[in-house]
Design a protein around this motif. Structure first.
Motif, PDB file in Angstrom:
ATOM      1  N   ILE A 102       0.733  -1.733  -0.130  1.00 45.21           N
ATOM      2  CA  ILE A 102       0.230  -0.084  -0.294  1.00 45.21           C
ATOM      3  C   ILE A 102       0.540   1.030  -0.066  1.00 45.21           C
ATOM      4  O   ILE A 102       0.471   2.637  -0.738  1.00 45.21           O
ATOM      5  CB  ILE A 102      -0.607  -0.011   1.575  1.00 45.21           C
ATOM      6  CG1 ILE A 102      -1.838  -1.193   1.238  1.00 45.21           C
ATOM      7  CG2 ILE A 102      -1.450   1.390   1.471  1.00 45.21           C
ATOM      8  CD1 ILE A 102      -3.332  -0.687  -0.265  1.00 45.21           C
TER       9      ILE A 102
ATOM     10  N   TRP B  24       1.861   1.764  -3.473  1.00 39.47           N
ATOM     11  CA  TRP B  24       1.178   2.250  -4.339  1.00 39.47           C
ATOM     12  C   TRP B  24       0.946   3.871  -4.435  1.00 39.47           C
ATOM     13  O   TRP B  24       0.692   4.643  -5.048  1.00 39.47           O
ATOM     14  CB  TRP B  24       0.047   1.286  -3.827  1.00 39.47           C
ATOM     15  CG  TRP B  24      -1.204   1.418  -5.179  1.00 39.47           C
ATOM     16  CD1 TRP B  24      -1.137   1.154  -6.227  1.00 39.47           C
ATOM     17  CD2 TRP B  24      -2.451   2.589  -4.094  1.00 39.47           C
ATOM     18  NE1 TRP B  24      -2.635   1.623  -6.214  1.00 39.47           N
ATOM     19  CE2 TRP B  24      -3.390   2.119  -5.838  1.00 39.47           C
ATOM     20  CE3 TRP B  24      -2.640   2.889  -2.849  1.00 39.47           C
ATOM     21  CZ2 TRP B  24      -4.568   2.492  -5.562  1.00 39.47           C
ATOM     22  CZ3 TRP B  24      -3.362   3.610  -3.029  1.00 39.47           C
ATOM     23  CH2 TRP B  24      -4.749   3.778  -4.195  1.00 39.47           C
TER      24      TRP B  24
ATOM     25  N   ASN C 258      -9.389   7.138  -2.394  1.00 37.29           N
ATOM     26  CA  ASN C 258      -9.200   5.422  -3.251  1.00 37.29           C
ATOM     27  C   ASN C 258      -7.971   5.067  -1.659  1.00 37.29           C
ATOM     28  O   ASN C 258      -7.802   3.450  -1.626  1.00 37.29           O
ATOM     29  CB  ASN C 258      -8.289   6.329  -4.122  1.00 37.29           C
ATOM     30  CG  ASN C 258      -7.405   7.456  -4.020  1.00 37.29           C
ATOM     31  OD1 ASN C 258      -7.408   8.079  -3.316  1.00 37.29           O
ATOM     32  ND2 ASN C 258      -6.363   7.715  -4.688  1.00 37.29           N
TER      33      ASN C 258
ATOM     34  N   LYS D 219     -10.208   2.939   0.288  1.00 34.40           N
ATOM     35  CA  LYS D 219     -10.365   1.261  -0.276  1.00 34.40           C
ATOM     36  C   LYS D 219      -9.710   0.335  -0.355  1.00 34.40           C
ATOM     37  O   LYS D 219      -9.583  -0.279  -0.630  1.00 34.40           O
ATOM     38  CB  LYS D 219     -11.028   1.565  -1.261  1.00 34.40           C
ATOM     39  CG  LYS D 219     -12.761   2.561  -1.353  1.00 34.40           C
ATOM     40  CD  LYS D 219     -13.247   3.101  -2.840  1.00 34.40           C
ATOM     41  CE  LYS D 219     -14.923   3.451  -2.732  1.00 34.40           C
ATOM     42  NZ  LYS D 219     -15.208   3.781  -3.624  1.00 34.40           N
ATOM     43  N   GLU D 220      -8.483   0.917  -1.224  1.00 29.18           N
ATOM     44  CA  GLU D 220      -7.129   0.106  -1.446  1.00 29.18           C
ATOM     45  C   GLU D 220      -6.526  -0.703  -0.032  1.00 29.18           C
ATOM     46  O   GLU D 220      -6.415  -2.365   0.254  1.00 29.18           O
ATOM     47  CB  GLU D 220      -6.183   0.382  -1.807  1.00 29.18           C
ATOM     48  CG  GLU D 220      -5.192  -0.157  -2.638  1.00 29.18           C
ATOM     49  CD  GLU D 220      -5.877  -0.545  -4.418  1.00 29.18           C
ATOM     50  OE1 GLU D 220      -5.194  -1.712  -4.554  1.00 29.18           O
ATOM     51  OE2 GLU D 220      -6.546  -0.239  -4.668  1.00 29.18           O
TER      52      GLU D 220
ATOM     53  N   ARG E 272      -7.155  -4.879  -0.540  1.00 27.45           N
ATOM     54  CA  ARG E 272      -5.907  -6.204   0.458  1.00 27.45           C
ATOM     55  C   ARG E 272      -6.199  -6.739   1.604  1.00 27.45           C
ATOM     56  O   ARG E 272      -4.837  -7.074   2.503  1.00 27.45           O
ATOM     57  CB  ARG E 272      -4.527  -5.240  -0.066  1.00 27.45           C
ATOM     58  CG  ARG E 272      -4.443  -4.170  -1.420  1.00 27.45           C
ATOM     59  CD  ARG E 272      -2.885  -3.972  -1.782  1.00 27.45           C
ATOM     60  NE  ARG E 272      -2.971  -3.171  -2.540  1.00 27.45           N
ATOM     61  CZ  ARG E 272      -1.685  -2.987  -3.822  1.00 27.45           C
ATOM     62  NH1 ARG E 272      -1.037  -2.959  -2.819  1.00 27.45           N
ATOM     63  NH2 ARG E 272      -2.153  -2.417  -4.419  1.00 27.45           N
TER      64      ARG E 272
END
Length: 395
Positions: free
Chosen positions: A15, A18, A44, A47-48, A52
């Motif tokens: 994460i 990212w 966003n 949510k990611e 995960r």
């Protein structure tokens, strides 16, 4: 990122990567709740994290200021390090190697951190300059085919691998595999000296340094390269060329599954599996943020694991190299770090942090069963290390 608050430590690094890849900065809170990451808030990102399976907490501006103020206090051995960009990652490995053959490629895939494979051709063509971070897959840079000759010389995979390596050396213009691998080691040395970040595990650690010390010296017996080794080659090693190790003695017997005295694998009779742990060293987060970053974890005691190169003999480590993790029972170093030129290197003993004694043909490790592995966290600390805005190291 402490033991109680995070369900999936490994994917939390993914994460963070990212977010960095989206050109957003992250604060790595060293020694704060297991080395937590302070990310910018956004729907966003939330949510990611949910997708995960990564645990997170939402902080108000006042809560954030309070945490950062506390971390900045001189009384706290903590620091907030800014991570600025997602490093471009290369893994030195044969192109046809499956990802589960190497701990780093396994954890990169599990954490969903992208990487590219490079091998001898790319290295010799100076393509390493395209990358910020380089991992050396379980490798033998000495041209002795992993010292597998004694047990596996009749195995089809060994014969095929030897033929492929010889074919590659000829293709690249070298008479011997040992000469070609030595040239590759020199290119990697140049990459680090110029400012690159290199991470190596298992046999890629000591065999790399041996290849550097043996530049211009034939240390291979006839079954490896077709002619005798140089007479008295031990005396012709140049330890000034190495990264981490010095005054080591090479293993001359081609039937012995060992490269040199650097490795502690055969010196561990007093380390039973049940008590095989190594402890992470504590550094000043404010004065020595680099080793502190590399030791971030939710525990200071990490489960040990074996490899062709399991751990390093303490008195053969150069005094300029930092020991980050040690097995005190056996007086061995498991995890070391140093500076070379403008760059950095980290050597991590062992093959797979969640497979105690990995053997040829063993099934792959399923990281879904080990989402908070302390041993794998150390690998990912190194992956994010090049993203940090560096301070001068004092130690």
């Amino acid at each position: 990122m402490d033991a109680e608050g995070q369900k999936n430590h490994l994917k939390a690094y993914g994460i963070t990567y990212w977010v960095l890849a989206k050109q957003q900065k992250v604060h790595w809170l060293l020694n704060y709740r297991g080395g937590s990451f302070l990310l910018p808030d956004g729907e966003n990102i939330r949510k990611e994290c949910q997708i995960r399976g990564v645990s997170y907490e939402i902080l108000s501006e006042s809560q954030t200021r309070e945490i950062l103020d506390g971390i900045s206090s001189p009384s706290q051995n903590q620091e907030a390090v800014v991570l600025e960009k997602a490093p471009k990652i290369a893994v030195y490995t044969p192109k046809d190697n499956p990802p589960w053959d190497d701990a780093v490629t396994m954890v990169l895939a599990y954490a969903e951190i992208p990487y590219e494979k490079v091998y001898d051709e790319e290295v010799l063509q100076d393509q390493l300059v395209l990358y910020d971070w380089l991992h050396l897959h379980h490798e033998d840079f000495t041209g002795q085919y992993g010292k597998f000759y004694g047990a596996y010389r009749a195995a089809p995979w060994y014969i095929e691998g030897k033929l492929n390596a010889e074919s590659m050396a000829q293709k690249l213009g070298y008479d011997k595999v040992s000469e070609q691998k030595g040239a590759v080691a020199q290119k990697i040395r140049k990459y680090v000296m110029g400012g690159g970040f290199m991470f190596a595990m298992c046999s890629a650690t000591d065999s790399f340094d041996i290849a550097l010390a043996a530049e211009g010296v034939d240390i291979c017996e006839p079954m490896f390269d077709g002619d005798p080794s140089d007479a008295n080659y031990q005396a012709n090693l140049d330890y000034g060329n190495t990264f981490a190790f010095t005054n080591f003695t090479l293993e001359r017997n081609p039937l012995t599954y060992e490269f040199s005295s650097i490795d502690m694998t055969r010196k561990r009779s007093n380390v039973p599996k049940e008590s095989d742990y190594f402890s992470l060293m504590e550094f000043s987060a404010k004065w020595d943020p680099v080793p502190t970053m590399l030791c971030q974890n939710h525990t200071s005691l990490v489960k040990g694991f074996m490899g062709q190169t399991t751990a390093f003999t303490r008195n053969e480590i150069k005094p300029t190299v930092l020991v980050l993790g040690e097995n005190k029972i056996n007086g061995e170093a498991r995890y070391i770090h140093g500076i070379k030129g403008k760059g950095f290197f980290t050597f991590y003993g062992g093959h797979d942090p969640e497979d105690y004694q990995h053997k040829v043909g063993d099934p792959k490790t399923e990281l879904e069963l080990h989402p908070s592995s302390p041993g794998y966290r150390l690998i990912l600390n190194n992956v994010l290390f090049p993203a940090a805005k560096k301070k001068n190291q004092k130690t």
